[in-house]
Design a protein around this motif. Structure first.
Motif, mmCIF file in Angstrom:
data_model
loop_
_atom_site.group_PDB
_atom_site.id
_atom_site.type_symbol
_atom_site.label_atom_id
_atom_site.label_comp_id
_atom_site.label_asym_id
_atom_site.label_seq_id
_atom_site.Cartn_x
_atom_site.Cartn_y
_atom_site.Cartn_z
ATOM 1 N N ALA A 119 -2.648 9.149 -1.091
ATOM 2 C CA ALA A 119 -3.497 10.079 -0.092
ATOM 3 C C ALA A 119 -3.083 11.321 0.170
ATOM 4 O O ALA A 119 -3.723 12.443 0.455
ATOM 5 N N GLU A 120 -1.708 11.515 0.187
ATOM 6 C CA GLU A 120 -1.080 12.855 0.531
ATOM 7 C C GLU A 120 -1.401 13.782 -0.653
ATOM 8 O O GLU A 120 -1.459 14.941 -0.275
ATOM 9 N N THR A 121 -1.426 13.412 -1.789
ATOM 10 C CA THR A 121 -1.768 14.520 -2.922
ATOM 11 C C THR A 121 -3.378 14.539 -3.285
ATOM 12 O O THR A 121 -3.659 15.728 -3.703
ATOM 13 N N GLU A 122 -3.907 13.321 -3.008
ATOM 14 C CA GLU A 122 -5.505 13.622 -3.378
ATOM 15 C C GLU A 122 -6.505 14.343 -2.278
ATOM 16 O O GLU A 122 -7.373 14.851 -2.742
ATOM 17 N N PHE A 178 0.929 -1.098 0.030
ATOM 18 C CA PHE A 178 -0.091 0.066 0.117
ATOM 19 C C PHE A 178 0.934 1.372 -0.118
ATOM 20 O O PHE A 178 0.250 2.292 0.396
ATOM 21 N N ALA A 179 2.093 1.122 -0.219
ATOM 22 C CA ALA A 179 3.068 2.295 -0.602
ATOM 23 C C ALA A 179 2.483 3.297 -1.417
ATOM 24 O O ALA A 179 2.437 4.544 -1.019
ATOM 25 N N ASN A 180 2.057 2.968 -2.357
ATOM 26 C CA ASN A 180 1.478 3.965 -3.429
ATOM 27 C C ASN A 180 0.165 4.500 -3.038
ATOM 28 O O ASN A 180 -0.334 5.683 -3.390
ATOM 29 N N PHE A 181 -0.663 3.714 -2.272
ATOM 30 C CA PHE A 181 -2.000 4.081 -1.672
ATOM 31 C C PHE A 181 -1.820 5.271 -0.778
ATOM 32 O O PHE A 181 -2.299 6.414 -0.766
ATOM 33 N N ARG A 182 -0.793 5.171 0.218
ATOM 34 C CA ARG A 182 -0.564 6.090 1.199
ATOM 35 C C ARG A 182 0.194 7.336 0.194
ATOM 36 O O ARG A 182 -0.139 8.580 0.942
ATOM 37 N N LYS A 183 1.027 7.227 -0.511
ATOM 38 C CA LYS A 183 1.566 8.241 -1.100
ATOM 39 C C LYS A 183 0.549 9.459 -1.951
ATOM 40 O O LYS A 183 0.547 10.465 -1.979
ATOM 41 N N ASP A 203 -6.816 16.947 1.195
ATOM 42 C CA ASP A 203 -6.194 18.070 2.151
ATOM 43 C C ASP A 203 -5.805 17.723 3.624
ATOM 44 O O ASP A 203 -4.990 18.261 4.181
ATOM 45 N N ALA A 204 -6.467 16.733 3.966
ATOM 46 C CA ALA A 204 -6.431 16.099 5.245
ATOM 47 C C ALA A 204 -6.890 14.735 5.302
ATOM 48 O O ALA A 204 -7.771 14.305 4.770
ATOM 49 N N VAL A 205 -5.891 13.675 6.136
ATOM 50 C CA VAL A 205 -6.368 12.496 6.382
ATOM 51 C C VAL A 205 -6.144 12.420 7.798
ATOM 52 O O VAL A 205 -5.144 12.631 8.398
ATOM 53 N N TYR A 206 -7.323 11.753 8.509
ATOM 54 C CA TYR A 206 -7.208 11.183 9.818
ATOM 55 C C TYR A 206 -7.648 9.964 9.882
ATOM 56 O O TYR A 206 -8.570 9.374 9.217
ATOM 57 N N ILE A 207 -7.002 9.079 10.879
ATOM 58 C CA ILE A 207 -7.069 7.807 11.102
ATOM 59 C C ILE A 207 -7.132 7.491 12.585
ATOM 60 O O ILE A 207 -6.520 7.879 13.359
ATOM 61 N N VAL A 208 -8.046 6.823 12.851
ATOM 62 C CA VAL A 208 -8.420 6.235 14.181
ATOM 63 C C VAL A 208 -8.210 4.841 14.311
ATOM 64 O O VAL A 208 -8.993 3.876 13.524
ATOM 65 N N ASN A 209 -7.017 4.199 14.574
ATOM 66 C CA ASN A 209 -6.648 2.933 14.507
ATOM 67 C C ASN A 209 -7.250 2.019 15.601
ATOM 68 O O ASN A 209 -6.634 2.101 16.800
ATOM 69 N N LEU A 210 -8.146 1.036 15.200
ATOM 70 C CA LEU A 210 -8.938 0.348 16.443
ATOM 71 C C LEU A 210 -8.259 -0.795 16.609
ATOM 72 O O LEU A 210 -8.755 -1.741 17.435
ATOM 73 N N LYS A 211 -7.170 -1.289 15.669
ATOM 74 C CA LYS A 211 -6.277 -2.435 15.789
ATOM 75 C C LYS A 211 -7.284 -3.859 15.771
ATOM 76 O O LYS A 211 -8.317 -3.926 15.004
ATOM 77 N N GLY A 212 -7.105 -4.834 16.747
ATOM 78 C CA GLY A 212 -8.063 -6.213 16.623
ATOM 79 C C GLY A 212 -7.614 -7.036 15.621
ATOM 80 O O GLY A 212 -8.597 -7.785 15.277
ATOM 81 N N ASN A 213 -6.139 -6.890 15.202
ATOM 82 C CA ASN A 213 -5.919 -8.031 14.290
ATOM 83 C C ASN A 213 -5.767 -9.495 14.764
ATOM 84 O O ASN A 213 -4.884 -9.703 15.447
ATOM 85 N N ILE A 227 -8.896 -3.092 12.152
ATOM 86 C CA ILE A 227 -9.813 -2.320 11.702
ATOM 87 C C ILE A 227 -9.257 -0.869 12.106
ATOM 88 O O ILE A 227 -8.693 -0.415 13.163
ATOM 89 N N ALA A 228 -9.661 0.179 11.055
ATOM 90 C CA ALA A 228 -9.629 1.608 11.516
ATOM 91 C C ALA A 228 -10.687 2.250 10.885
ATOM 92 O O ALA A 228 -11.298 1.953 9.849
ATOM 93 N N ILE A 229 -10.856 3.587 11.322
ATOM 94 C CA ILE A 229 -11.830 4.657 10.977
ATOM 95 C C ILE A 229 -10.903 5.538 10.120
ATOM 96 O O ILE A 229 -9.989 6.121 10.431
ATOM 97 N N LEU A 230 -11.458 5.679 8.929
ATOM 98 C CA LEU A 230 -10.514 6.589 7.859
ATOM 99 C C LEU A 230 -11.530 7.880 7.457
ATOM 100 O O LEU A 230 -12.780 7.843 7.295
ATOM 101 N N PHE A 231 -10.797 9.111 7.719
ATOM 102 C CA PHE A 231 -11.525 10.147 7.282
ATOM 103 C C PHE A 231 -10.620 11.067 6.309
ATOM 104 O O PHE A 231 -9.529 11.339 6.549
ATOM 105 N N LEU A 232 -11.047 11.294 5.067
ATOM 106 C CA LEU A 232 -10.363 11.865 3.964
ATOM 107 C C LEU A 232 -11.246 13.037 3.553
ATOM 108 O O LEU A 232 -12.380 13.248 3.250
ATOM 109 N N VAL A 233 -10.410 14.244 3.849
ATOM 110 C CA VAL A 233 -10.810 15.627 3.546
ATOM 111 C C VAL A 233 -10.400 16.387 2.210
ATOM 112 O O VAL A 233 -9.367 16.289 2.131
ATOM 113 N N ARG A 234 -11.358 16.687 1.304
ATOM 114 C CA ARG A 234 -10.913 17.391 0.287
ATOM 115 C C ARG A 234 -11.596 18.678 0.284
ATOM 116 O O ARG A 234 -13.087 18.973 0.340
ATOM 117 N N LYS A 235 -10.885 19.767 0.047
ATOM 118 C CA LYS A 235 -11.269 21.092 0.136
ATOM 119 C C LYS A 235 -12.182 21.379 -1.466
ATOM 120 O O LYS A 235 -11.608 20.883 -2.420
#
Length: 223
Positions: A176-179, A169-174, A181-191, A215-223
């Motif tokens: 996200a930085e460009t797509e 997921f290296a390119n996925f993470r990269k 304006d903000a990324v928030y993650i709540v990592n609930l773990k539980g693997n 599991i994680a909760i993901l927030f993606l913000v786009r202005k």
């Protein structure tokens, strides 16, 4: 795991988590200048409507929802008649118009195949992934689909947390930085696929026996 879970990647979401996601999304939209009555929400994988319930209870009045299972869609449509527009369809085949909030629990596992969405995954998330198949999990398709259907606003999903550390997921993470304006993650773990001390420390999965991945909760913000 039930047959429904295997076929559609279904896992039922706790209302405490759903309400947290809804409140947080409303707050993030307010930061973007979107008032409560200006929120146009979309739940692409609505199931029995737990996210619709939460949106309504928090004052969101413009709600559209998709559900691929005909029987479940009929029940949910009847339940929220006049309060939300519930449509029997595969979300990945749709292009919602003017939504500024996409919220929900996307499918888990190798389900939801769609040629146009998969093409976009190759274009944006592919590249150096050592395990290309990991990029075609249902939740990855859901993120790609939502990203291509949101001009501005917020995407919030509760998802498999493998995107946080996996080399694939290296390119996925990269990206996200460009797509966004903000990324928030709540990592609930539980693997539950780990073993020993780490598994013990991470405790139970928020989906119980329905899911063994972290599991994680993901927030993606786009202005």
């Amino acid at each position: 795991m039930t047959e429904e879970s295997r076929t559609y990647g279904v896992a039922h979401t706790n209302s405490v988590i759903v309400n947290f996601m809804t409140r947080s999304a409303i707050h993030l939209l307010a930061d973007l200048g979107t008032p409560l009555d200006g929120i146009n929400a979309m739940d692409p994988f609505t199931g029995d409507g737990v996210f619709i319930d939460s949106l309504i209870s928090h004052g969101v009045s413009q709600i559209t929802a998709y559900e691929i299972r005909s029987g479940q869609c009929k029940d949910t449509e009847q339940k929220y008649k006049g309060k939300a527009d519930v449509i029997h369809t595969d979300a990945f085949s749709m292009n919602p118009y003017k939504v500024n909030l996409i919220i929900g629990n996307p499918p888990y596992g190798k389900c939801g195949k769609n040629d146009s969405v998969d093409k976009r995954i190759r274009e944006t998330y592919g590249g150096c992934a050592t395990n290309q198949q990991a990029l075609y999990d249902g939740y990855v398709r859901a993120i790609r689909w939502a990203s291509d259907n949101l001009t501005s606003g917020v995407i919030t999903y509760i998802v498999n947390n493998s995107f946080l550390e996996s080399v694939s997921f290296a390119n996925f993470r990269k990206n996200a930085e460009t797509e966004y304006d903000a990324v928030y993650i709540v990592n609930l773990k539980g693997n539950h696929r780990t073993s020993g001390e780490r598994c013990r420390q991470e405790g139970g999965n928020v989906f119980g026996v329905e899911c063994r991945t972290g599991i994680a909760i993901l927030f993606l913000v786009r202005k």
